[in-house]
Design an enzyme around this catalytic site. Structure first.
Site, PDB file in Angstrom:
ATOM      1  N   ASP A   1       0.919  -1.410   0.000  1.00 52.50           N
ATOM      2  CA  ASP A   1      -0.026  -0.085   0.233  1.00 52.50           C
ATOM      3  C   ASP A   1       0.873   1.114   0.118  1.00 52.50           C
ATOM      4  O   ASP A   1       1.591   1.346   0.964  1.00 52.50           O
ATOM      5  CB  ASP A   1      -0.989   0.036   1.079  1.00 52.50           C
TER       6      ASP A   1
ATOM      7  N   GLU B   1      -1.592  -1.302  -5.706  1.00 52.56           N
ATOM      8  CA  GLU B   1      -2.665  -0.533  -6.512  1.00 52.56           C
ATOM      9  C   GLU B   1      -2.370   0.194  -7.718  1.00 52.56           C
ATOM     10  O   GLU B   1      -1.323   0.698  -7.951  1.00 52.56           O
ATOM     11  CB  GLU B   1      -3.170   0.514  -5.364  1.00 52.56           C
TER      12      GLU B   1
ATOM     13  N   CYS C   1     -12.782  -4.799   4.748  1.00 49.16           N
ATOM     14  CA  CYS C   1     -12.244  -5.310   6.102  1.00 49.16           C
ATOM     15  C   CYS C   1     -11.282  -6.483   5.547  1.00 49.16           C
ATOM     16  O   CYS C   1     -11.762  -7.282   4.916  1.00 49.16           O
ATOM     17  CB  CYS C   1     -13.310  -5.820   7.173  1.00 49.16           C
TER      18      CYS C   1
ATOM     19  N   CYS D   1     -16.943  -7.395  12.087  1.00 49.19           N
ATOM     20  CA  CYS D   1     -16.238  -8.534  12.957  1.00 49.19           C
ATOM     21  C   CYS D   1     -15.233  -7.914  14.173  1.00 49.19           C
ATOM     22  O   CYS D   1     -14.465  -8.721  14.808  1.00 49.19           O
ATOM     23  CB  CYS D   1     -15.362  -9.350  12.053  1.00 49.19           C
TER      24      CYS D   1
ATOM     25  N   ASP E   1      -3.437   1.499   6.693  1.00 52.43           N
ATOM     26  CA  ASP E   1      -2.603   1.065   5.676  1.00 52.43           C
ATOM     27  C   ASP E   1      -2.156  -0.378   5.453  1.00 52.43           C
ATOM     28  O   ASP E   1      -2.297  -1.129   4.440  1.00 52.43           O
ATOM     29  CB  ASP E   1      -1.287   1.762   5.511  1.00 52.43           C
TER      30      ASP E   1
END
Ligand SMILES: [Zn+2]
Length: 460
Positions: A216, A308, A361, A383, A390
């Site tokens: 990330d 990404e 998540c 949850c 990050d």
């Protein structure tokens, strides 16, 4: 594996050698500017003739915009235009004409829509001050001397290297590298030579071929890995900002060149200008060094690296972000990872630009509709997962490939070649059980990004 690779070394030139290098770079500029003026004159002439209603076959003949065409024109005219032409290698003029031929091709291709990316403008004249002096040699004697501390180039002769060229020399000795061209260039006050080589690299495997790592990218940390590791963002530009500001203010106070008043710059201006460009070059070098170290390590260790597909050009248009994004070097990091993954036998995968890696998540796969940038900790309401924002995104990126691999066998293809990835895949892979609300990403936003998305037919 055969690749094209550059080896770049700093040079220690004597004043005489530096003058010769500058003369060659100047010759390149003269040839470029002369040819560009010719191209423009012929274009204008033809346009004017058309307005008089002269039929197309009687117009002034068009110039060939190819390199051989421009070279022919130049060779016919060089005795008048540059009576000193024998003092420089013909490669110098070739450098300038080649640059022009490429620029013209880029412009035509861009206009006709055959070129991706931002529209390319019509070539402009090169200025002595604004263009980095550079000359490229493609033929003649180009070699690294036996002591590996000197190189030999046509006309410029034997030049001393600032550092040993043993890595390249070893490859040449063992026959795994062939020098195709050498470019001499001044960059931030320092001369460099870059050898473009065809290199036969031995096939390698990453130390952990099965490891999948999500990366990330961010500004606070340059990269957060799904392994939990954080690579700091050194922010070289931000760190140097105070110095740069001081230097450029000092420069602004001195008498610079003024073409209207035909004023030459003062000696103090020259020195201040050199100081400023050295400071900028230092920032560049630090950034490049850090990025190379990070990307080499990632590519050597991990079999699959998931990134990404950030819209870097778009983010650079954001005035508040631009400096930080540019300083971090996201685009360069991605470029380096792509080719290094291939070198070390791994692969780099780009997740779809619209995949909500931050909002999902990583524990249960629930996607949040909204997540403010200020929320640094991801808290899942379903949850109860509490995780660094990050890190959560990095894990999602890694899981994207992990689940894909378990679902349909190992991902085919090696390297980061976009065309070889995920043939026959069509819809965006989401977390199993993920809410399919707002199926962003199923339709590629732009036609040409289709094949670079991590996609697959039939979600499951
Ligand atoms: Zn959850």
């Amino acid at each position: 594996m055969k690749t094209i690779q550059a080896y770049r070394y700093a040079l220690d030139l004597t004043p005489t050698q530096e003058r010769a290098a500058l003369a060659h770079a100047g010759a390149a500029r003269v040839a470029h500017n002369w040819a560009l003026a010719r191209v423009r004159a012929v274009m204008c002439q033809r346009a004017a003739e058309r307005t008089y209603g002269i039929p197309d076959n009687q117009l002034t003949p068009a110039l060939s915009w190819s390199l051989p065409g421009l070279r022919k024109e130049w060779n016919a005219a060089k005795r008048q235009v540059a009576p000193w032409w024998t003092e420089c290698s013909k490669e110098a003029f070739n450098t300038g004409l080649d640059a022009l031929a490429r620029a013209l091709r880029n412009w035509t291709r861009s206009r006709s829509g055959h070129r991706a990316g931002r529209p390319a403008g019509f070539p402009r004249f090169k200025s002595r001050r604004r263009t980095a002096p550079s000359v490229r040699f493609t033929t003649g004697t180009i070699r690294v001397e036996l002591d590996r501390k000197h190189i030999v180039l046509p006309r410029l002769g034997r030049l001393k290297l600032h550092e040993s060229a043993r890595k390249l020399a070893r490859r040449i000795d063992s026959g795994t590298a062939r020098i195709m061209s050498a470019t001499v260039r001044r960059d931030g006050g320092r001369w460099h030579v870059a050898f473009t080589c065809e290199v036969e690299r031995t096939d390698r495997r990453p130390t952990q071929p099965l490891s999948v790592v999500g990366v990330d990218l961010g500004i606070k940390h340059l990269a957060v890995l799904s392994t939990g590791e954080k690579a700091p963002n050194p922010q070289h530009l931000i760190g140097a900002q105070a110095r740069l500001r001081r230097f450029s203010r000092a420069l602004a106070r001195k008498a610079g060149p003024d073409r209207c008043a035909s004023r030459h710059p003062s000696g103090r201006w020259e020195r201040a200008s050199a100081r400023l460009s050295r400071a900028h070059a230092r920032v560049r070098n630090l950034r490049r060094d850090g990025l190379h170290k990070l990307t080499t390590r990632l590519a050597r260790e991990h079999g699959t690296i998931v990134l990404e597909d950030l819209n870097v050009a778009g983010m650079l248009r954001n005035r508040r972000l631009a400096r930080h994004i540019a300083d971090a070097g996201f685009a360069e990091l991605r470029r380096q990872l792509a080719y290094k993954a291939e070198w070390y036998g791994g692969q780099m995968i780009l997740a779809d630009r619209w995949y909500p890696s931050s909002k999902t998540c990583s524990g249960c796969g629930t996607a949040k509709a909204k997540l403010a940038l200020a929320e640094r900790i991801y808290i899942c309401t379903k949850c109860g997962l509490v995780l660094d924002r990050d890190l959560n995104a990095a894990r999602n990126l890694a899981a994207l490939v992990a689940s894909h691999t378990t679902g349909s066998g190992p991902v085919a293809g090696r390297g980061a070649d976009r065309k070889t990835q995920h043939a026959g895949l069509a819809a965006v892979k989401r977390q199993p059980g993920a809410a399919s609300a707002g199926q962003t990403g199923t339709v590629p936003p732009q036609g040409r990004t289709t094949d670079r998305e991590l996609t697959r037919a039939g979600d499951g």
